[in-house]
Design a protein around this motif. Structure first.
Motif, PDB file in Angstrom:
ATOM      1  N   GLN A   1     -34.777 -15.083  75.946  1.00 45.99           N
ATOM      2  CA  GLN A   1     -34.653 -13.700  75.480  1.00 45.99           C
ATOM      3  C   GLN A   1     -34.070 -13.596  74.074  1.00 45.99           C
ATOM      4  OE1 GLN A   1     -32.669 -11.250  78.413  1.00 45.99           O
ATOM      5  NE2 GLN A   1     -33.787 -12.186  80.102  1.00 45.99           N
ATOM      6  N   ARG A   2     -33.853 -14.745  73.438  1.00 40.33           N
ATOM      7  CA  ARG A   2     -33.319 -14.703  72.078  1.00 40.33           C
ATOM      8  C   ARG A   2     -34.324 -13.981  71.157  1.00 40.33           C
ATOM      9  NH1 ARG A   2     -35.975 -19.244  72.949  1.00 40.33           N
ATOM     10  NH2 ARG A   2     -37.074 -20.320  71.240  1.00 40.33           N
ATOM     11  N   GLY A   3     -33.797 -13.128  70.331  1.00 42.04           N
ATOM     12  CA  GLY A   3     -34.638 -12.407  69.377  1.00 42.04           C
ATOM     13  C   GLY A   3     -35.358 -11.205  69.950  1.00 42.04           C
ATOM     14  N   MET A   4     -35.217 -10.972  71.261  1.00 43.29           N
ATOM     15  CA  MET A   4     -35.882  -9.826  71.884  1.00 43.29           C
ATOM     16  C   MET A   4     -34.997  -8.586  71.809  1.00 43.29           C
ATOM     17  SD  MET A   4     -37.681 -11.335  75.330  1.00 43.29           S
ATOM     18  CE  MET A   4     -38.981 -12.569  75.265  1.00 43.29           C
ATOM     19  N   ASP A   5     -35.596  -7.465  71.482  1.00 43.90           N
ATOM     20  CA  ASP A   5     -34.862  -6.199  71.427  1.00 43.90           C
ATOM     21  C   ASP A   5     -35.025  -5.489  72.767  1.00 43.90           C
ATOM     22  OD1 ASP A   5     -33.426  -4.031  70.604  1.00 43.90           O
ATOM     23  OD2 ASP A   5     -35.056  -3.118  69.459  1.00 43.90           O
ATOM     24  N   LEU A   6     -34.209  -5.912  73.745  1.00 41.93           N
ATOM     25  CA  LEU A   6     -34.317  -5.385  75.104  1.00 41.93           C
ATOM     26  C   LEU A   6     -32.961  -4.870  75.557  1.00 41.93           C
ATOM     27  CD1 LEU A   6     -36.342  -8.308  76.749  1.00 41.93           C
ATOM     28  CD2 LEU A   6     -37.276  -6.172  75.849  1.00 41.93           C
TER      29      LEU A   6
END
Length: 325
Positions: free
Chosen positions: A88-93
């Motif tokens: 999930q690194r770099g994900m805008d969640l």
């Protein structure tokens, strides 16, 4: 030997999927990837050889579950968490979306591309007491017929999977396809005689060649995704390759067995750690660039293997963490 081949397989995969089909960099990566497709099946066969050995039949089912599931369950849970967060690194969640993303991977039995093995082998271990009882009651001929029938059905299912573009067996049923390898491991380990080494080498070479050429032809005809059928551990070319490789590894004396024994306890740790180091270093950039693939591919494999072994060895020295590797 198997986990070194796994590292090479994952390094070569970047070259296969990123280079133009039929180019020299693609062929080098394809040849390397095709040559080591036996790696995971051999790991399953080793488990079968050890856990179905007649000397283990007296072990109570509850004792087996307590020892084996603890050995696998802790790494499965721990690394599922690690890789679920890593993916999930770099994900805008938001928090809910992150949880849903993680649960989707767990539901598929593959929070990361290599962790499917732990999910598969954990479910397979559940049936070991039943398999031991069957092994004790059945003749070698019956077990051989069962393994052959299982391979035929699994290979057919894998082919249908490829043609349809959707998995025939989903987790946790994926373990069914690997049951024949588990039984074959026991049969190979307890066999009094094996085929001649030249026969085994020839069988392995023909299977590897068929895998590489088959991948090329199908990739040219229907795209790279379709061509990857020949890489499947249950494809019609990888099954005989894996059986021949397992028989060779049993029959060929290996040099430096003392060093191999020291490395052996790190096998699981190397398997679990190496994708993280590969992605952390962005090592795939060199392979995607297609620069000197014949040099970069083995170099990256060796560096990654040594780094993963060192990391796994360091983790075994940390209280509370050593159980994860």
């Amino acid at each position: 030997m198997s986990v070194l081949a796994v590292v090479l397989l994952h390094v070569a995969a970047f070259g296969v999927t990123s280079q133009g089909v039929g180019t020299l960099p693609w062929w080098i990566a394809n040849a390397a990837d095709s040559a080591v497709r036996w790696c995971v099946p051999v790991l399953v066969m080793i488990s079968g050889a050890l856990l179905l050995h007649p000397d283990r039949h007296s072990e109570a089912a509850l004792v087996f579950y307590r020892k084996r599931l603890r050995r696998v369950l802790l790494p499965l849970l721990g690394w599922t968490l690690v890789y679920s967060l890593w993916n999930q690194r770099g994900m805008d969640l938001n928090a809910g979306e992150r949880l849903a993303h993680a649960l989707e991977g767990i539901g598929r039995g593959a929070p990361h591309y290599h962790l499917w093995f732990l999910y598969m082998i954990t479910v397979l271990y559940v049936f070991v007491p039943l398999l031991r009882a069957q092994e004790a009651a059945a003749s070698r001929r019956v077990l051989t017929l069962l393994a052959v029938a299982g391979f035929v059905l699994a290979a057919w299912a894998e082919l249908q999977d490829s043609l349809r573009g959707a998995p025939v067996l989903r987790h946790p049923l994926v373990f069914l396809g690997f049951l024949p390898y588990f039984i074959a491991g026991h049969l190979l380990a307890t066999a009094h005689t094996l085929p001649r080494q030249r026969t085994l080498w020839a069988g392995a070479a023909v299977s590897m060649l068929a895998t590489a050429v088959g991948c090329y032809m199908l990739s040219r005809a229907r795209g790279t995704e379709a061509g990857l059928y020949f890489y499947a551990y249950l494809s019609f070319t990888v099954i005989p390759m894996s059986l021949a490789a397992a028989a060779l590894l049993r029959s060929v004396p290996l040099p430096g067995t003392g060093s191999l024994r020291r490395l052996a306890p790190l096998t699981l740790g190397i398997y679990l750690v190496h994708p993280l180091l590969l992605e952390l270093a962005n090592a795939d950039v060199l392979l995607r660039a297609g620069v000197w693939p014949g040099v970069v591919l083995p170099m990256l494999t060796l560096v990654l293997f040594v780094a993963s072994a060192g990391t796994a060895a360091a983790l075994t020295r940390i209280p509370g963490v050593r159980g994860l590797v």
